[in-house]
Design a protein around this motif. Sequence first.
Motif, short mmCIF file in Angstrom:
data_model
loop_
_atom_site.label_atom_id
_atom_site.label_comp_id
_atom_site.label_asym_id
_atom_site.label_seq_id
_atom_site.Cartn_x
_atom_site.Cartn_y
_atom_site.Cartn_z
N LEU A 111 57.71 81.10 -32.29
CA LEU A 111 58.22 82.13 -33.19
C LEU A 111 58.53 83.38 -32.39
O LEU A 111 59.56 84.02 -32.57
CB LEU A 111 57.19 82.46 -34.28
CG LEU A 111 56.91 81.40 -35.32
CD1 LEU A 111 55.88 81.92 -36.32
CD2 LEU A 111 58.18 81.01 -36.04
N HIS A 112 57.59 83.71 -31.49
CA HIS A 112 57.77 84.89 -30.64
C HIS A 112 59.07 84.76 -29.82
O HIS A 112 59.86 85.69 -29.74
CB HIS A 112 56.56 85.03 -29.72
CG HIS A 112 56.64 86.22 -28.83
ND1 HIS A 112 56.37 87.50 -29.28
CD2 HIS A 112 56.99 86.35 -27.54
CE1 HIS A 112 56.55 88.35 -28.30
NE2 HIS A 112 56.92 87.68 -27.21
N ASP A 113 59.29 83.56 -29.26
CA ASP A 113 60.50 83.32 -28.47
C ASP A 113 61.77 83.43 -29.31
O ASP A 113 62.83 83.79 -28.82
CB ASP A 113 60.45 81.92 -27.82
CG ASP A 113 59.32 81.83 -26.79
OD1 ASP A 113 58.80 82.89 -26.39
OD2 ASP A 113 58.94 80.71 -26.41
N LEU A 114 61.63 83.08 -30.60
CA LEU A 114 62.79 83.15 -31.50
C LEU A 114 63.06 84.58 -31.98
O LEU A 114 64.07 84.86 -32.60
CB LEU A 114 62.56 82.28 -32.74
CG LEU A 114 62.87 80.79 -32.68
CD1 LEU A 114 62.47 80.12 -33.98
CD2 LEU A 114 64.35 80.55 -32.40
N GLY A 115 62.09 85.47 -31.70
CA GLY A 115 62.21 86.85 -32.17
C GLY A 115 61.89 86.99 -33.65
O GLY A 115 62.44 87.82 -34.35
#
Lengths: 184, 155
Positions: A99-103
């Motif tokens: 999720l973090h990587d997806l922003g």
Amino acid sequence: MTDLLTSPWPWYVGGPLIGLMVPLLLLGNKTFGISANLRHACAILLPDAAKPAFFRYDWRKERWNLMFAAGLVLGGLLAGLVFANPHATHLSSRAVQSLHDLGVSLRPGLLPPELLDLHRPVVWLILSLSGLLVGFGTRYGGGCTSGHAITGLSMRQFPSLVATVSFFAGGILSANFVLPLLLK
Amino acid sequence: MTYSPTTSVRRTRSLPAALSLLAYLLAGTFFGVVLVKSEAASWYRIQEMFRFQSFHMYGLIGSAVLTGLPTTWLLRRFQTRSLTGQTIQIQSKDPGLPRYVLGGLIFGLGWGLAGVCPGPVFTLLGSGVWAMLIVLFFALLGTWLYGVLRDRLPH
């Protein structure tokens, strides 16, 4: 006490309850499925002159399915609004990293706020494209998750196995490749 | 108001019909609650599933089918009658392969994006996620598009 009403259920409680929908609706001599409602809605809404043959049938006989969909809205109101889980979904650490990587942020609720922000054009693109594909795909494939993955597999239908495998192939593709492309 | 026998006949017939519609409303409400409580209506859980990062959704779908299989088999085995007294008819899915592969793929592509299949669209609307109106509108458009193109698609 409130905790008992608002906390989510583990898969081994929710799963069997979902599976029980199949025999429950069979007792009413109905086949458990939801996406047919989209067809009924088209049959109701389209003017007779502009109606493709696919929507020319007596939708009144399928009113039970529309009532079932109305119930889904009520269920969402009860469990998702009145007794909403105040905590964020308990995801695996790897999912949190993705999720973090997806922003996208993990907040209480069923969808991240970033995907509901209608000021972002990309949100309109994701929601409309998703709806279009789901609507077209369910009718072309003859059912959705409830009709094929739950009902069809429970009734040992080979076409439903093919459909379910395809659902997952498509979902894996879009979640891993298309969505990151759109959100970045 | 005059009392005629025809209206009384209609009344006695329409009451069970209304009752059965109420039963389906309740069944839908129950299923909507399960969709939220089991987090099957959660975009987060769907993403986690398609990235193979948790067992939750696999356990959910797997145990649902493992419950549906024997209960459906039992209904069939004992030729149970429906609550309205008819024999229960289990319809086989239409034969063919292209529609299940292609239609399934297209559905899956949509499912992975907004994380919703047709059930959760309604449930999320109920829980106040108004953006689902956009998904619902385009899902209706997609359904209509299929109705228009149906004869030209491989089935």
